[in-house]
Design a protein around this motif. Structure first.
Motif, short mmCIF file in Angstrom:
data_model
loop_
_atom_site.label_atom_id
_atom_site.label_comp_id
_atom_site.label_asym_id
_atom_site.label_seq_id
_atom_site.Cartn_x
_atom_site.Cartn_y
_atom_site.Cartn_z
N ALA A 113 1.82 -3.24 -0.57
CA ALA A 113 2.94 -2.86 0.29
C ALA A 113 4.17 -3.71 0.00
O ALA A 113 5.30 -3.19 -0.06
N LEU A 117 7.73 -2.21 -1.31
CA LEU A 117 8.97 -2.44 -0.58
C LEU A 117 9.99 -3.21 -1.43
O LEU A 117 11.19 -2.91 -1.38
N TRP A 167 3.97 -3.58 8.04
CA TRP A 167 3.68 -2.19 8.37
C TRP A 167 4.89 -1.45 8.94
O TRP A 167 5.17 -0.33 8.51
N LEU A 170 6.99 -0.53 5.97
CA LEU A 170 6.38 0.50 5.12
C LEU A 170 6.35 1.85 5.83
O LEU A 170 6.65 2.89 5.24
N TRP A 173 9.97 3.28 6.00
CA TRP A 173 10.37 3.71 4.66
C TRP A 173 9.62 4.99 4.27
O TRP A 173 10.21 5.92 3.71
N LEU A 215 0.68 7.29 2.99
CA LEU A 215 1.06 5.92 3.32
C LEU A 215 0.41 5.47 4.63
O LEU A 215 -0.01 4.32 4.76
N GLY A 219 -2.34 2.55 4.10
CA GLY A 219 -1.89 1.28 4.66
C GLY A 219 -2.47 0.98 6.03
O GLY A 219 -2.00 0.07 6.71
#
Length: 447
Positions: A113, A117, A167, A170, A173, A215, A219
């Protein structure tokens, strides 16, 4: 579960973060030629990163150019570390040390992650997280996140810790068009984009919905194991001897690790075609749409035999173990939990690898530019000394494939309940080679 979220005032920082500034950093590096490191040794933030940045930010003396260089260089380096953590995960699984496996797999997912990023111009630090702004020449930090308070039934601000911020960054995004565009460009089975496949098969799925789901799923441990501090702490800090999960049998563990390797069989261009095919098949099967060879012939121009092969493949219900396990969430004291977290980490690393490679390719990197990284890594972690390594790192797959075959042959002849200790005693050299998943970083960035 209380999941932290970004403040509304910080969301535009993520939306406008400069991926272009990261690309321009690598363009400068490639133009310099003869690279032997990811970042200049004199960079102010190379060491004591978070301490230096927090002090500079507090005194309004941030060295933005150096900080942008650091964020950019952290994309491939977080990625390499993430694959190394995944290698240690498989090593722990094949030793039956499942708590260590969960610990390493969580950090592999975290680094994936952070790499993803960083590719976008977003740094994940300690309590202040710098984001490269739209201009590409300065940064601004995220200092707070918010957490839903069940008692007061409202969000409350909290310090932006590493684990509590990665988190939200992520997740937000991943909801943006830029994430959809990136992910769609990274996966192209047989040279066709996912959108081309879906249109050809009349599957109306939204690429935005697909990327968000991936994602969110891959994640999930960044939310589950961050929110459930007891679960993460049990794996990382509490004595494992007091609550041992049943160890997997040797055939079960070998099957999982072998399937993981096969998903990352490399191809030229830094691609992992088997994984790309499997991800396409998941989308197709989830749609419930009938798949015909005629549609592939007519809409993608495939020859009849090729279309028939794809039709059989896309309708085959068989799936590699890591993909099946990536959707499941067992408690940390269950045997499969380590397999599940490792699977999700590998999939998130796949996306981070593709994103990082795109930067390097767009910047004009050649395999010569990256020799400093991959020869050193392979010499130490896999097949040294450096002077006997092949000219092309993709050729190392032959050694891995032979290693997998030997392990699978032993497994097929062994008792279904054979222990990992029994296997390691029989194949110590295989055990040493089959955990070198750092090679996936090499293939993804260099091949």
């Amino acid at each position: 579960m209380s999941i932290p979220a970004l403040l509304n005032t910080d969301k535009p920082k993520v939306r406008l973060a400069s991926r272009k500034a990261v690309e321009e950093y690598f363009i400068r590096c490639a133009a310099a030629g003869g690279n032997d490191r990811w970042i200049d040794e004199a960079n102010r933030y190379r060491k004591l990163t978070t301490k230096t940045y927090e002090a500079d930010e507090s005194s309004a003396s941030v060295h933005h150019a150096a900080l942008i260089e650091y964020i950019s260089a952290s994309a491939p380096t977080h990625l390499i570390d993430g694959w190394s953590y995944l290698g240690r995960t498989t090593d722990a699984i094949l030793r039956g040390d499942l708590n260590a496996a969960i610990h390493f797999a969580y950090y592999a997912e975290l680094r994936a992650a952070m790499s993803l990023l960083a590719c976008e111009g977003i740094g994940v630090f300690n309590r202040k997280h710098p984001i490269i702004d739209k201009s590409g020449t300065s940064t601004s930090p995220i200092k707070r996140t918010q957490l839903w308070d069940r008692g007061s039934k409202r969000y409350k601000k909290q310090p932006a810790s590493t684990h509590g911020t990665v988190w939200p960054l992520l997740h937000h995004w991943g909801s943006l068009k830029r994430a959809e565009n990136l992910i769609e460009g990274l996966i192209a089975p047989a040279g066709y984009t996912l959108r081309q496949w879906l249109d050809a098969l009349s599957i109306p799925s939204s690429m935005r919905a697909i990327s968000k789901k991936w994602l969110r799923t891959w994640g999930t441990d960044l939310t589950r194991l961050t929110d459930d501090h007891d679960s993460r702490n049990m794996s990382s800090y509490r004595p494992s001897e007091l609550r041992l999960a049943p160890a997997p049998s040797a055939p079960s563990a070998i099957e999982f690790v072998a399937d993981l390797w096969k998903l990352f069989e490399p191809a030229t261009g830094g691609r992992f075609p088997q994984l790309e095919k499997e991800l396409l098949k998941r989308i197709v099967r989830a749609s419930g749409k009938p798949i015909t060879a005629d549609a592939l012939e007519n809409n993608l121009g495939m020859p009849p035999a090729t279309a028939a092969n794809w039709q059989r493949y896309l309708t085959n219900p068989d799936e590699p173990k890591p993909l099946t396990l990536s959707d499941k969430n067992s408690d940390v004291d269950q045997t499969d939990c380590s397999f599940q977290v490792a699977s999700r980490a590998a999939l998130l690393l796949f996306l981070a690898t593709g994103s990082t490679r795109k930067h390097l390719i767009d910047a004009g990197y050649s395999s010569d530019n990256l020799e400093f990284f991959w020869r050193r890594l392979c010499e130490v972690r896999f097949g040294g000394p450096a002077n006997i390594l092949p000219d092309e790192p993709i050729d190392l797959w032959d050694d891995i494939e032979a290693t997998i075959s030997e392990a699978e042959a032993w497994s097929a002849a062994a008792s279904p309940n054979a222990s990992l200790g029994e296997w390691r005693k029989r194949q110590p050299a295989i055990m040493n080679q089959i955990v070198s998943l750092e090679l996936a970083a090499v293939w993804g960035l260099v091949a």
